[in-house]
Structure formats: C-alpha cells, structure tokens
Scaffold this motif. Structure first.
Motif, short mmCIF file in Angstrom:
data_model
loop_
_atom_site.label_atom_id
_atom_site.label_comp_id
_atom_site.label_asym_id
_atom_site.label_seq_id
_atom_site.Cartn_x
_atom_site.Cartn_y
_atom_site.Cartn_z
N GLU A 63 -0.64 -3.66 4.26
CA GLU A 63 -0.95 -3.24 2.89
C GLU A 63 0.32 -2.82 2.16
OE1 GLU A 63 -3.46 0.16 2.41
OE2 GLU A 63 -4.03 -0.41 0.37
N ASP A 113 1.73 -4.52 -1.08
CA ASP A 113 1.80 -3.62 -2.23
C ASP A 113 3.16 -3.70 -2.91
OD1 ASP A 113 2.76 -0.32 -2.55
OD2 ASP A 113 1.24 -1.15 -3.88
N ARG A 151 -1.96 2.07 -6.64
CA ARG A 151 -2.44 2.26 -5.28
C ARG A 151 -2.70 3.75 -5.10
NH1 ARG A 151 1.08 1.31 0.27
NH2 ARG A 151 -0.54 1.93 1.76
N ASN A 155 -2.59 -7.86 -9.23
CA ASN A 155 -2.96 -7.13 -8.02
C ASN A 155 -3.12 -8.13 -6.88
OD1 ASN A 155 -4.01 -5.62 -5.95
ND2 ASN A 155 -5.67 -4.72 -7.14
N ARG A 210 -2.46 -6.96 -3.66
CA ARG A 210 -2.43 -6.10 -2.47
C ARG A 210 -3.59 -6.45 -1.55
NH1 ARG A 210 -3.39 -1.55 -4.63
NH2 ARG A 210 -5.36 -0.99 -3.66
N ALA A 268 -5.59 -4.82 1.69
CA ALA A 268 -5.72 -3.54 2.38
C ALA A 268 -5.82 -3.69 3.90
CB ALA A 268 -6.96 -2.80 1.86
#
Length: 680
Positions: A443, A447, A498, A554, A556, A558
C-alpha cells in the motif's frame, strides 16, 4: 383556561384579608352601584372575558360580593372599591335587557377609612390566580356532591361539553393533577391520561413526571396502541355509513384531538373483504390467484415468486414498448377515475380494469415467467386498495423464441444488483510482483507512486485535459462499470488522501498548496465559482483543470490481493502522456523507507548501483538513513514507483480474458459465493 378566568371575578377577592376591618353586608340596586376612582383598574376597559363572566352571573348570580363605600357628592350612592369586572358584567346584562337597574347586588360596605384602604389594595395585591388544576378538582367535587352535568353547566354558564371534558380530567389519578400543578405536565398531556382507564398505570407514568424524566411518547404510546380509527386504510373503501349500517360502533374523542375510534374491528374487516370481492372476481376471471392481506411487503404465496427488479437497459425493445404502453394505460384509467368516490357502491367494479392494467405493467418486463397471483391490501390513499403481483415460471414450450436457454431471471438480477463487467474497454492484466511483500509495504509503495503521478499530471494541462475527457467519455458514452474505483481518475470531486498519512510536500502537498492559493483568490473575489473561473485567463483555466484532475487520481492498493488492473493500466497511460518522473520532485525519505525490510533496503541499494560493504552491518534505522542519503545524492527513485516500469500492462491476445471481463458462474444473491465476490 376560560373557566379559570370566569371563576376569578375582579380579581377573586380574599375577603379574609379585610375581615378584621369594619364591614357590613348590604344589598345595593344595580342602578345605585358606581365604580370608585380609587379602584386600581378604574381606567381599564372591559376585557374579552367580561361577556363570559356575564353569562356566569346570569346563571349563578354574583357569588363573591363586591366591596363598596358610601358615595360622595356627585357620585352614585355606593361606589365599588373592588369588583370592577363584576360590575361591568352586570351592566352588560342590563344593556342586553336581561336585568334592570333594580337588580339586587349583594355587597360588603366598608364603613371606615381603614376598611376602605384594605378593600382598595389587598384584593389586588394578595390575590393568587386560580390554577387550572384547582378548577378541575372543583368540578370533581361538584360531581361528587351529586350535582349533574346540566346543573353544573347552568350554574357556571358553560356548555355541557366543556363541563364533561373537565369532569373527565377530574377522574384522573391525583398524582396527575399534582404534576400539572407543579408544571411537570401540560394540560394536553393530562388529557392523554384521562383517556387511559387504568388508574394504576396513570399513577406510574405520572410519577415519572414528578421525578423529572417524563417523555410525551410514554403516555401517547400507551393511549394510541391498538386504537382502530377512521384513518385505518380499510375505512377508505368501506366508509362510515356502510360500517355503521352493519352494526359497527363509533366513538368520538371527548376532547376533539384524536380521530373517531372504530370499536368493532371484525365488522370493519368483514366489510372490507366484501368490498374488494368484485375486484378479486375480476382478476380471477383473468386467470390470477387472488389473496387478501394487510400489505404486500411479505414473501410471496406458496408456489409463486416475487417479481425481479426492472432494469430498463436489460429490456428488449418490445418489452420496453409494452411497459410504456401499460404504464400509459394505468395513467389513463386513473385519470378517468379521479372523481370516483371509493365508498360508492359501484366503486369496486369500476376499479377492476385499473387493477388489470397494473397487472399488465408488472407483466411487461417478464421473459421467462408470467403474472400468476395478486395480493390485495388496504391503501389509505388513492382508491383504498393496493395490489402486489407475483409470478410463476412459463413452461418450456411457452418460452418466447428470443429468450435463450442459458439465461434466466436470476442471472439478470445478479447482474443488475452487483454490476456487470466492463464491456467496451479492454482491461489488460498487469504483471505485478507481490511475492514477499506485506500489505503495508504494498500500500505504501502504490500510495507514493500515486502521489508522484499526481504531481506530474498537475504540471501537464494537455495531458490532464485528455484524462478528464476520457474519463467522462468512459462514464457517459461507454458501457463501463459505475464504480469509480475501477479507474485511476476519481472525477467525483474527492481529493486524494490516505487516512492517517500526512501530505508529502514535494508531491501532492505542492498541488494542494496551489489549490489553497486559488481558494484564497476565489474568496477574495466575492464571486461564485462559475463567474470566478470565467474571469481566469485561458492558461490559468487549463492549469486549474490539470490540478483538479490530478488531485482526483487514486491508484493506491490497500492489499496485495487487491490489484487494480484497470487502474494500473490507466496510470501507465497517464504516466506516458505527461512523461512522469517522480525523482524530479522527490527521492525516498525515512517515512517511505521505514516500511521496507533490511533485505528490501539492500535491494534498493543494489538497484541504485551502490556497493558499500558497510551497509550490511548497519542497523535498520541507520540503513534507512544511508539509503535515503544515497538516493538524494543521485536524485533517484525506485523503478517500482514508475507506473510505466512497474505497472505497464502486457497485452496478449492469446491470453485468458482479464478477471474484470470474465463471466464467472452465476450465484444466487445472498449466497456465500456472492458475498465473497462483493468483498473481493
């Protein structure tokens, strides 16, 4: 309350306050009774309560005698020191011809100066207003004294209905009136207690008021629970006359605050069933099974199924046309029946075609089943009856030719509920190395890579314009999933962040700082957003467009098990458009390197081409600092943070279809498999 005012003459004199003074009982002609200028309210006109006081005096006489003094030169024989309103009421009766000047008025004569002074001041200063609770108690005492309602009404000059209401309040538990007197209950709440027959329950609830934690709903819930009123939806079709004609009893609320109560629920239910019978027979003649129920929200009758959700894009052209025509027919019939009285004898027969048209609306979208049953239930609005329809499967030989054998209603329902795969956009599967990576590491890496891409796109308005137009084209023109998470650009107005992680000043922090400066300029302008944007030069508009589009990115991920293939493909395309290079703005720092293991840190040194045996002997914190320093010296960033290098999709026409576009087995909604698919 008006009755409390009527029982207060002018004001109600406490004769004991002047009893010690020299007083004499006399009777004075009305024509000889004047108002002394010493009276504290001498100049005040008659108030709106005087006419009612006159009615009370006409019925019961002057109960509390006025206090008078002998008249002086130029005055009438006797002058009232106390009793202004009583005198005004008597004069009103005289003017109406109901009494004359010879009407006898019992008075108290103040003989000396001390008595006269007391009569002027004490009745006004020592008077205590009559509380409505005292009035209620007084009415109760009159009833206990065997005085009937008519007699009390005549004595006080009030309508019998108001006396009956006060009598009902007098029957409540004493604790209720105590709470009323203390201001813990309102008069409206006391009326709720009067509707509650159980005195013990009254006392328990009143005690909560005395203790200071009474809530209105406590008594209202008890009083209203189980009450059947004329607002019951069945009553719309039955009507009062029909209900009463078959023996139904009605009870009106004594206080006029609640709708009339129906005392015979069985009679109402039977009357409603009789009223809908013609509608049921009409639907049965069309081949439907008909059931009666309180509402159609519960499960389907045995042997039938609830209708699937209608998703218009899934309908064929013929089905959509049939649905529109059926809906128009319902609208047409409803308009023709808008003046229909639901209680009329002919109403059920007239409503039959309307219910048939509603059944046609329910049937129009169906392919593999048909309408087989109807549940009729009461409805308070409209015509007093509602219908819920249920389906039965068509036999195989009756299926339309255009319905394929391998498609069923469940498949349509699952697709409409959980979304379908992207149809017009090829999604290549990204080749991502995640072996040995923790979720936190993965992540963090995605990120930081997202933040770097944000910075580069913000510097390239042309690329941002392309991204924005493509995103809108994808959402509005192509058959794409409605989920924003599928793509890289989040054009929903949500800024990237985040949770728990601060902005990175050299990357997304720079873009957010730019937007903050623009926000301050906008606020200083005094304009609304559209006029303000219009004032910007074209170049500034494009720069703002780039910043807004960039901050919506976005990419990212997780978890290592949640690789966003479509988002990665778009990120690589965006990186190529704007020539993204995260190392131009940032090199790995301690915050980024801290999530790496020592083995991963050594791999970064190897990627940089750093050969230093000392690194192997360093502790984790020292090694982090060593790698950060080496990266800064070389203006270097890991290749994994370059979307072109780490996420460039490899498109192989011979490969298996990507996961998002692969049609897997259809699962029943609510099953374990379906829930697992949603979670993934």
């Amino acid at each position: 309350m008006a009755l409390a005012q009527a029982l207060e003459p002018d004001p109600m004199t406490d004769t004991s306050a002047v009893a010690s003074a020299s007083m004499e009982d006399i009777t004075v002609r009305l024509g000889d009774l004047g108002l002394a200028p010493e009276n504290l309210r001498f100049k005040e006109p008659a108030d709106e309560g005087v006419p009612q006081l006159a009615e009370t005096i006409a019925a019961a006489g002057v109960i509390i005698p006025p206090i008078v003094r002998p008249g002086r030169r130029g005055e009438q024989p006797f002058m009232a020191l106390d009793g202004r309103r009583r005198r005004l009421a008597l004069l009103a009766l005289r003017d109406a011809g109901r009494v004359d000047d010879d009407y006898p008025v019992r008075c108290k004569l103040a003989l000396d100066k001390a008595a006269q002074a007391a009569a002027i001041v004490l009745p006004n200063t020592e008077h205590a207003p009559v509380h409505v609770a005292d009035v209620i108690v007084a009415i109760g005492k009159l009833r206990k004294a065997k005085m009937d309602t008519r007699s009390i009404s005549a004595a006080l000059g009030y309508a019998e209905l108001e006396i009956k209401r006060l009598e009902a309040l007098a029957e409540v538990h004493p604790k209720v009136l105590v709470a009323l007197r203390q201001g813990r209950l309102t008069l409206k709440q006391v009326r709720l207690f009067a509707r509650l027959a159980d005195k013990k329950q009254q006392a328990e609830i009143a005690q909560t008021a005395l203790d200071g934690y009474f809530q209105d709903y406590q008594i209202r819930r008890v009083v209203e629970c189980g009450r059947l009123t004329i607002e019951d939806p069945r009553f719309t079709l039955v009507g009062l006359d029909r209900y009463v004609s078959v023996g139904g009893r009605v009870e009106s609320d004594l206080f006029g605050e609640f709708p009339d109560t129906l005392l015979d629920p069985d009679i109402l239910q039977a009357a409603w069933r009789n009223r809908v019978q013609p509608i049921a027979e009409h639907l049965q003649a069309e081949g439907l099974a008909v059931y009666l129920g309180d509402d159609g929200d519960f499960g389907a009758p045995e042997g039938f199924s609830r209708l699937p959700y209608v998703y218009r894009p899934d309908l064929s052209e013929a089905q959509a046309t049939a649905l529109d025509e059926a809906r128009y027919r319902v609208t047409q019939l409803s308009s023709e029946l808008q003046d229909l009285d639901p209680t009329a004898d002919a109403a059920p027969v007239a409503l039959g075609p309307l219910l048939s048209a509603m059944a046609a609306v329910a049937a129009a979208p169906l392919s593999r089943c048909k309408i087989g049953a109807a549940m009729l239930s009461p409805a308070a609005d409209g015509f007093g009856v509602a219908a819920t329809f249920y389906s039965v499967p068509l036999p195989a030989e009756a299926l339309p030719d255009e319905v394929e054998d391998d498609v069923d209603e469940d498949e349509i329902e699952v697709a409409s509920r959980y979304g379908s795969a992207i149809a017009d956009i090829e999604v290549p599967k990204a080749d991502v190395e995640v072996d040995g990576s923790s979720h936190v590491f993965h992540e963090t890496r995605t990120d930081v890579a997202t933040r770097g891409l944000i910075r580069d796109l913000a510097d390239d308005p042309s690329a941002a314009l392309t991204v924005l137009v493509a995103q809108l084209f994808k959402q509005l023109a192509l058959h794409a999933s409605g989920s924003l998470d599928v793509g890289a650009a989040q054009i929903s107005g949500t800024r990237y962040a985040r949770v728990g992680a601060p902005v990175m000043p050299a990357l997304d922090g720079d873009v957010k700082a730019r937007l903050e400066r623009r926000r301050e300029a906008y606020k200083a302008s005094g304009l609304r957003p559209i006029p303000w944007v219009e004032t910007l030069p074209h170049g500034e508009k494009l720069a703002l467009l780039a910043e807004l589009t960039a901050i919506s990115l976005n990419v990212r991920e997780a978890r290592t098990s949640a690789i966003r293939h479509a988002a990665r493909a778009e990120a690589a395309e965006i990186a190529a458009l704007c020539g993204a290079d995260i190392s131009a703005h940032w090199t790995p720092d301690a915050a980024y390197l801290g999530v790496h293991s020592k083995k991963q840190l050594m791999a970064l040194l190897e990627e940089m081409g750093v050969e230093d045996d000392r690194a192997k002997t360093l502790k984790k914190d020292d090694l982090v600092a060593f790698v950060a320093e080496a990266a800064a010296e070389r203006q270097w960033a890991p290749a994994a943070l370059s979307w072109e290098a780490a996420g460039t999709p490899v498109i192989d026409s011979d490969a298996e279809p990507p996961a998002e576009a692969t049609a897997g087995p259809v699962t029943e909604p609510g099953s374990t498999e379906a829930l697992d698919q949603i979670a993934a």
